[in-house]
Design an enzyme around this catalytic site. Structure first.
Site, PDB file in Angstrom:
ATOM      1  N   ASP A 264       7.890   6.414   1.243  1.00 33.46           N
ATOM      2  CA  ASP A 264       6.939   7.246   2.003  1.00 33.46           C
ATOM      3  C   ASP A 264       7.610   7.945   3.184  1.00 33.46           C
ATOM      4  O   ASP A 264       7.000   8.781   3.849  1.00 33.46           O
ATOM      5  CB  ASP A 264       5.760   6.406   2.488  1.00 33.46           C
ATOM      6  CG  ASP A 264       4.705   6.238   1.388  1.00 33.46           C
ATOM      7  OD1 ASP A 264       4.703   7.036   0.436  1.00 33.46           O
ATOM      8  OD2 ASP A 264       3.886   5.307   1.490  1.00 33.46           O
TER       9      ASP A 264
ATOM     10  N   THR B 135      -1.359  -1.538  -0.162  1.00 32.65           N
ATOM     11  CA  THR B 135      -0.537  -0.936  -1.213  1.00 32.65           C
ATOM     12  C   THR B 135       0.823  -1.597  -1.336  1.00 32.65           C
ATOM     13  O   THR B 135       1.345  -2.176  -0.388  1.00 32.65           O
ATOM     14  CB  THR B 135      -0.334   0.568  -0.892  1.00 32.65           C
ATOM     15  OG1 THR B 135       0.244   1.213  -2.012  1.00 32.65           O
ATOM     16  CG2 THR B 135       0.539   0.782   0.317  1.00 32.65           C
TER      17      THR B 135
ATOM     18  N   GLY C 222      -4.489   6.658  -4.026  1.00 31.78           N
ATOM     19  CA  GLY C 222      -4.221   7.995  -4.546  1.00 31.78           C
ATOM     20  C   GLY C 222      -3.174   8.777  -3.773  1.00 31.78           C
ATOM     21  O   GLY C 222      -3.081   9.994  -3.954  1.00 31.78           O
ATOM     22  N   GLY C 223      -2.392   8.123  -2.902  1.00 30.50           N
ATOM     23  CA  GLY C 223      -1.379   8.861  -2.154  1.00 30.50           C
ATOM     24  C   GLY C 223      -2.019   9.992  -1.376  1.00 30.50           C
ATOM     25  O   GLY C 223      -3.073   9.818  -0.756  1.00 30.50           O
TER      26      GLY C 223
ATOM     27  N   THR D 169      -2.214   2.030  -5.353  1.00 27.41           N
ATOM     28  CA  THR D 169      -2.706   1.413  -4.132  1.00 27.41           C
ATOM     29  C   THR D 169      -4.066   0.870  -4.492  1.00 27.41           C
ATOM     30  O   THR D 169      -4.565   1.151  -5.569  1.00 27.41           O
ATOM     31  CB  THR D 169      -2.783   2.509  -3.048  1.00 27.41           C
ATOM     32  OG1 THR D 169      -1.491   3.017  -2.832  1.00 27.41           O
ATOM     33  CG2 THR D 169      -3.373   2.041  -1.741  1.00 27.41           C
TER      34      THR D 169
ATOM     35  N   ASN E 199       2.811   0.721  -2.672  1.00 24.52           N
ATOM     36  CA  ASN E 199       3.184   2.103  -2.887  1.00 24.52           C
ATOM     37  C   ASN E 199       3.136   2.410  -4.387  1.00 24.52           C
ATOM     38  O   ASN E 199       2.077   2.703  -4.902  1.00 24.52           O
ATOM     39  CB  ASN E 199       4.525   2.476  -2.261  1.00 24.52           C
ATOM     40  CG  ASN E 199       4.706   3.997  -2.308  1.00 24.52           C
ATOM     41  OD1 ASN E 199       3.721   4.731  -2.317  1.00 24.52           O
ATOM     42  ND2 ASN E 199       5.942   4.466  -2.356  1.00 24.52           N
TER      43      ASN E 199
ATOM     44  N   ARG F 129       0.851  -1.842   8.299  1.00 24.45           N
ATOM     45  CA  ARG F 129       1.760  -1.022   7.504  1.00 24.45           C
ATOM     46  C   ARG F 129       3.151  -1.657   7.494  1.00 24.45           C
ATOM     47  O   ARG F 129       3.586  -2.242   8.496  1.00 24.45           O
ATOM     48  CB  ARG F 129       1.824   0.365   8.153  1.00 24.45           C
ATOM     49  CG  ARG F 129       2.742   1.376   7.500  1.00 24.45           C
ATOM     50  CD  ARG F 129       2.166   1.882   6.232  1.00 24.45           C
ATOM     51  NE  ARG F 129       2.811   3.107   5.785  1.00 24.45           N
ATOM     52  CZ  ARG F 129       2.789   3.502   4.514  1.00 24.45           C
ATOM     53  NH1 ARG F 129       2.187   2.776   3.575  1.00 24.45           N
ATOM     54  NH2 ARG F 129       3.349   4.623   4.159  1.00 24.45           N
TER      55      ARG F 129
ATOM     56  N   SER G 271       1.646   7.448   6.153  1.00 28.35           N
ATOM     57  CA  SER G 271       0.778   7.044   5.042  1.00 28.35           C
ATOM     58  C   SER G 271      -0.368   8.035   4.895  1.00 28.35           C
ATOM     59  O   SER G 271      -0.667   8.793   5.817  1.00 28.35           O
ATOM     60  CB  SER G 271       0.226   5.653   5.336  1.00 28.35           C
ATOM     61  OG  SER G 271      -0.741   5.295   4.387  1.00 28.35           O
ATOM     62  N   SER G 272      -1.015   7.983   3.748  1.00 30.66           N
ATOM     63  CA  SER G 272      -2.245   8.759   3.553  1.00 30.66           C
ATOM     64  C   SER G 272      -3.473   7.847   3.488  1.00 30.66           C
ATOM     65  O   SER G 272      -4.587   8.342   3.308  1.00 30.66           O
ATOM     66  CB  SER G 272      -2.171   9.543   2.241  1.00 30.66           C
ATOM     67  OG  SER G 272      -1.128  10.467   2.287  1.00 30.66           O
TER      68      SER G 272
END
Ligand code: DON
Length: 584
Positions: free
Chosen positions: A435, A411, A485-486, A393, A413, A119, A464-465
């Site tokens: 984010d 991603t 898809g966030g 993403t 983002n 990340r 993050s998701s």
């Protein structure tokens, strides 16, 4: 270029080790009078046995499928293929595939699960209030477009660490397909031009995006010579080149005077091997993303609460109004916890075990009532998450015939990230800073909840998701799944898993089934998708229950592989242009 500091043993030193083995066998040969040395000097490990009938991928575009095929044909394993796919997508899907972003990789290798967190991190000069003016108001767009939106990228370090640890091929071999696509070009498809056209409006006059990407037009053969050079440098000097070599200098130059990322930030960047999050569910072991993702915790919470609520779900049709209502009630609780507790585990103690504890979830499931009026009672609301996060993403899933698997989501983002291209490097930088909670509670008189756990701080990773997930059955890979898809990532994966396992749908049907999204805020809104919109009677029933329906442009692009027995069945989401391919 400075010498790679870690993980770099293979390329330069492998031949040294080989020389040492030769010397030992020569000595043995001398001892045995020139006869064949005893078994110690012969091949020590038998070739790995195939576990599955074939290797397989589900990837977001056709170029990356071709790349995977080449890598498997050259004898590569799932990690080699995954790294080659990631570099290819950085060329052929510049909206989301990336060098300048970050992500997560869930790996199953030689019978064991692993998780790699690459990340992005906030730069050292980042501050909690960096997106606020002196009255405490949010400076619009600053965390989304342009230099100040950029966090320290992790992708190249992630790919380097994964490939050095688990790959079978040479680093250069896995970069070769991407270098070819950047040098010789690839054919642009209409969807990519559409994304470019949409993004270019938000970047106009603010970034150098158009100078690089105005030629991204359907039908053209699109070449990226600067990107080819960057990839070639990384190929020959190793992954740390991006952080310590010429590429790092180019990034630092691009940022100088405009953004916060410095060469020092790049030098300090390290990806982290974390304990993957695991849980037993429905006869499977779920292996998924721990914090700084909220996705794994949320996915496990949803799966377990739904199982706890079996009596309430029994007899309900999939995606009927009462079914959607129960899921929405579950999701309220998941997103309430997410806002309150989840963030970078290196900054905060995140109570992961408590959040996925069976007794806790049984108690939370008990709060879910079929006749609850949406929004009538607040469900532990926090700050942030008021609207679903933005696109874009990308995810891909890989298995090899030896039974190994990679589930990877990474991603920039937003679509094309911050819109800032590294001059001379030819690649885009992320807007992952968005984010974070950019307007912390306290800065706003109306700010509810704390969400302290996800405020900006130097070196911190934004929540993050992304939820790259692998399911194991009897210690073998049984499902590899993920999506962009966030905040819709976890709810999409959950729905596809439910379709597969609770409704016994074949993979293609599970992907084609309708999906919806709901999260705590706004508490009454159910989002539907253009692919299978909620209309007619179903819409009326949900509205009668107290929900507001709202269209959203995107509900994921799930790439998954199911393996029952020994045959991988890859499936690509019909909402996108992904490719599912089995490779013998
Ligand atoms: O890390 C996250 O959760 C977001 N940056 C992911 C964004 C995303 O998935 C957008 N995709 N459509």
């Amino acid at each position: 270029m400075s010498v790679p500091t870690h993980g770099a043993l293979r390329a330069p030193f492998a031949s040294l080790c080989f020389a040492r083995i030769l010397t030992v066998s020569a000595m043995l040969a001398a001892f045995t009078g020139g006869a064949l040395a005893p078994t110690a000097a012969l091949a020590k490990t038998p070739p790995p046995k195939a576990v599955f009938d074939a290797s397989a991928v589900a990837v977001p575009d056709r170029y990356s499928a071709d790349t995977a095929q080449q890598i498997f044909a050259a004898g590569g394993n799932a990690v080699d293929a995954a790294v080659a796919i990631a570099f290819t997508l950085a060329v052929t899907c510049p909206d989301a595939g990336n060098l300048g972003g970050g992500g997560f990789m869930t790996v199953f290798m030689d019978g064991k699960p692993y998780f790699l967190d690459y990340r992005e991190r906030a730069p050292q000069q980042a501050t909690r209030d960096m997106y606020l003016d002196d009255k405490g108001n949010l400076l619009p767009g600053m965390s989304v477009v342009g230099h100040r939106a950029v966090a320290v990228p992790g992708t190249v370090e992630g790919m380097w660490q994964a490939q050095q640890r688990f790959g079978k091929l040479k680093w250069k071999q896995v970069l070769a397909p991407a270098i070819r696509y950047a040098t010789d070009g690839f054919q642009v498809e209409p969807w990519l031009q559409q994304r470019r056209d949409a993004a270019t409006k938000s970047f106009a006059g603010k970034t150098n995006f158009d100078a690089y990407f105005s030629g991204l037009k359907a039908g053209v053969t699109y070449r990226q010579p600067e990107l080819a050079q960057t990839l070639s440098r990384i190929a020959s000097d190793g992954g740390r080149e991006f952080y310590e070599g010429r590429t790092a200098d180019l990034i630092a130059q691009q940022m100088y005077g405009h953004g916060l990322v410095t060469k020092q930030d790049l030098i300090q960047y390290k990806a982290v091997w974390r304990q993957p999050l695991t849980a037993e569910w429905n006869g499977y072991r779920v292996v998924t993303a721990p914090p700084p993702s909220s996705g794994g915790v949320g996915l496990i919470q949803m799966l377990k609460m739904k199982a706890d609520l079996k009596p309430a779900f029994d007899g309900l049709d999939l995606n009927s109004a009462p079914y959607i209502h129960l899921i929405a009630q579950i999701e309220d609780r998941v997103f309430a916890d997410r806002q309150q507790y989840l963030g970078d585990p290196d900054s905060f103690k995140v109570p992961v075990d408590k959040l996925i504890d069976d007794a806790y979830l049984a108690q939370r499931a008990d709060e879910v009532k079929p006749d609850e009026v949406p929004g009538a009672a607040p469900v532990k609301p926090g700050l942030g998450g008021a609207a679903p996060e933005k696109a874009q993403t990308t995810h891909f899933s890989v298995v090899d015939k030896w039974g190994n698997a990679v589930s990877n989501t990474y991603t920039l983002n937003g679509d094309f990230g911050s819109g800032v291209v590294v001059d001379g490097g030819g690649f885009l930088l992320n807007d992952a800073m968005d984010d974070f909670v950019t307007k912390p509670a306290g800065a706003s008189p109306s700010g509810a909840g704390s969400a302290e756990v996800n405020t900006v701080a130097p070196g911190r990773r934004p929540l993050s998701s992304m939820t790259p997930t692998i399911l194991l059955k009897d210690d073998k890979v049984s499902l590899v799944i993920g999506t962009p898809g966030g905040s819709r990532i976890l709810t999409s994966i959950f729905q596809v898993m439910t379709d597969l396992y609770d409704f016994n749908m074949p993979p293609a049907d599970a992907l084609a089934a309708m999906r919806f999204h709901h999260q705590l805020l706004p508490q009454k809104t159910i989002y539907f998708e253009p692919y299978r919109p909620i209309t007619g009677e179903l819409a009326e029933q949900l509205q009668a229950k107290g929900y507001t329906l709202e269209g959203q442009s995107f509900n994921g692009d799930v790439q998954m592989i199911r393996i029952e027995g020994t045959t991988p069945e890859p499936a690509a989401d019909p909402r996108g242009v992904g490719v599912a391919r089995v490779m013998h």
